[in-house]
Scaffold this motif. Structure first.
Motif, PDB file in Angstrom:
ATOM      1  N   TYR A  62     -54.367  62.304 -26.678  1.00  9.69           N
ATOM      2  CA  TYR A  62     -55.224  62.312 -25.498  1.00  9.69           C
ATOM      3  C   TYR A  62     -54.643  61.433 -24.389  1.00  9.69           C
ATOM      4  CZ  TYR A  62     -58.386  64.110 -29.040  1.00  9.69           C
ATOM      5  OH  TYR A  62     -58.939  64.851 -30.055  1.00  9.69           O
ATOM      6  N   ALA A  63     -55.200  61.600 -23.177  1.00 12.38           N
ATOM      7  CA  ALA A  63     -54.878  60.724 -22.050  1.00 12.38           C
ATOM      8  C   ALA A  63     -56.066  59.806 -21.831  1.00 12.38           C
ATOM      9  CB  ALA A  63     -54.600  61.542 -20.794  1.00 12.38           C
ATOM     10  N   ALA A  64     -55.818  58.507 -21.808  1.00 13.03           N
ATOM     11  CA  ALA A  64     -56.912  57.543 -21.715  1.00 13.03           C
ATOM     12  C   ALA A  64     -57.713  57.702 -20.425  1.00 13.03           C
ATOM     13  CB  ALA A  64     -56.368  56.121 -21.821  1.00 13.03           C
ATOM     14  N   SER A  97     -53.341  51.239 -26.436  1.00 18.19           N
ATOM     15  CA  SER A  97     -53.011  50.263 -25.398  1.00 18.19           C
ATOM     16  C   SER A  97     -53.484  50.753 -24.038  1.00 18.19           C
ATOM     17  CB  SER A  97     -51.502  49.999 -25.377  1.00 18.19           C
ATOM     18  OG  SER A  97     -50.776  51.092 -24.848  1.00 18.19           O
ATOM     19  N   GLN A  98     -53.436  52.064 -23.823  1.00 15.57           N
ATOM     20  CA  GLN A  98     -53.874  52.632 -22.554  1.00 15.57           C
ATOM     21  C   GLN A  98     -55.401  52.596 -22.441  1.00 15.57           C
ATOM     22  OE1 GLN A  98     -51.895  56.410 -22.919  1.00 15.57           O
ATOM     23  NE2 GLN A  98     -49.910  55.378 -23.095  1.00 15.57           N
ATOM     24  N   ILE A  99     -56.104  52.809 -23.550  1.00 16.89           N
ATOM     25  CA  ILE A  99     -57.557  52.657 -23.549  1.00 16.89           C
ATOM     26  C   ILE A  99     -57.927  51.211 -23.256  1.00 16.89           C
ATOM     27  CG2 ILE A  99     -59.664  52.859 -24.938  1.00 16.89           C
ATOM     28  CD1 ILE A  99     -58.282  55.108 -26.501  1.00 16.89           C
ATOM     29  N   LEU A 100     -57.174  50.275 -23.836  1.00 16.86           N
ATOM     30  CA  LEU A 100     -57.410  48.856 -23.557  1.00 16.86           C
ATOM     31  C   LEU A 100     -57.228  48.551 -22.075  1.00 16.86           C
ATOM     32  CD1 LEU A 100     -55.851  46.592 -26.341  1.00 16.86           C
ATOM     33  CD2 LEU A 100     -58.166  46.447 -25.393  1.00 16.86           C
ATOM     34  N   THR A 107     -55.515  50.406 -15.248  1.00 14.69           N
ATOM     35  CA  THR A 107     -55.562  51.863 -15.223  1.00 14.69           C
ATOM     36  C   THR A 107     -54.471  52.435 -16.114  1.00 14.69           C
ATOM     37  OG1 THR A 107     -54.109  51.922 -13.274  1.00 14.69           O
ATOM     38  CG2 THR A 107     -56.488  52.004 -12.879  1.00 14.69           C
ATOM     39  N   SER A 108     -54.750  53.603 -16.662  1.00 14.55           N
ATOM     40  CA  SER A 108     -53.722  54.397 -17.325  1.00 14.55           C
ATOM     41  C   SER A 108     -53.410  55.582 -16.430  1.00 14.55           C
ATOM     42  CB  SER A 108     -54.208  54.862 -18.701  1.00 14.55           C
ATOM     43  OG  SER A 108     -55.369  55.671 -18.572  1.00 14.55           O
TER      44      SER A 108
END
Length: 244
Positions: A62-64, A97-100, A107-108
């Motif tokens: 997925y993309a965060a 890490s991108q969700i974080l 931002t991701s």
């Protein structure tokens, strides 16, 4: 107020039907750690914070930043933000890490340098050599998305193309994959065959490199994830259950 965990449980959050987490589970078992595995994308509910003492949020397809399409990503971001606010150690890996980053005010986004696929050298940024030594090394990486750091976050390490590690409060985020095994890499390359073909990756050569680096993969898992668990355990307060 920091919630006192009622159980010393390491929560594992994954985003694939058959996640490659055997090495992590073995590391936890070797330390006699109790762990729980959930998959919010499949409908599992996130627990109350008082039920966990550590959180590892893994990678996935997925993309965060696609939270409107996949609402569970927004729920995970809120959960991780609450965990960090409560000073619970959180490790985010790749998508994690991108969700974080999204959770903590960064931002991701799609990366500026295309697909990073294969074994990359992770090196500390200037001034962070002391804190990033546990992360320095050669690891497998696979991603096209990247992040803009949350306000106040410290960049710890990079590859030639992307940020690879940063921290903020009780959170450590890494873009590379120290958890992955040869089997997991093979399955990832199978799942992502369209993207790999578009970017001209030689799968046979990459798998040969993975096979030749079995020991390196195992050592990386122990160094990064085992080291993070040990550090998190060392900093955790001891709760005896006794009245003050």
């Amino acid at each position: 107020m920091t919630p006192t965990p009622t159980k010393q449980v390491t929560l594992l959050i994954t985003h694939n039907p058959d996640p490659d987490i055997d090495q992590v589970c073995q590391i936890l078992d070797n330390r006699k750690k109790t762990w729980r595995h959930i998959q919010p994308f499949a409908g599992d509910k996130l627990p109350n914070l008082h039920e966990v003492s550590q959180v590892i949020c893994f990678g996935g397809p997925y993309a965060a930043y696609d939270q409107d399409r996949f609402p569970f990503l927004r729920e995970e971001a809120q959960f991780l933000r609450d965990a960090v606010d409560a000073d619970i150690p959180v490790l985010g890996i790749c998508l994690g890490s991108q969700i974080l980053a999204e959770a903590l005010g960064g931002t991701s986004r799609p990366g500026d340098h295309g697909l990073e696929c294969g074994f990359v050298d992770v090196v500390p940024v200037a001034g962070q050599e002391d804190v990033a030594h546990q992360l320095t090394g050669r690891y497998f990486s696979f991603h096209t998305d990247s992040i803009d750091l949350p306000p106040g976050a410290e960049l710890l390490a990079v590859s030639q193309r992307y940020p690879q590690a940063w921290r903020q409060g009780s959170a450590l985020a890494i873009q590379f994959h120290p958890e992955m095994s040869v089997t997991g890499i093979r399955e990832l390359l199978r799942i992502e065959k369209v993207k790999i073909r578009q970017h001209g990756i030689n799968v046979e050569n990459l798998m040969a490199e993975a096979e030749n680096n079995r020991a390196l993969l195992q050592q990386g898992a122990e160094k990064v994830i085992g080291g993070w668990i040990d550090h998190a355990d060392a900093r955790a307060p001891v709760h005896t259950g006794e009245s003050p």
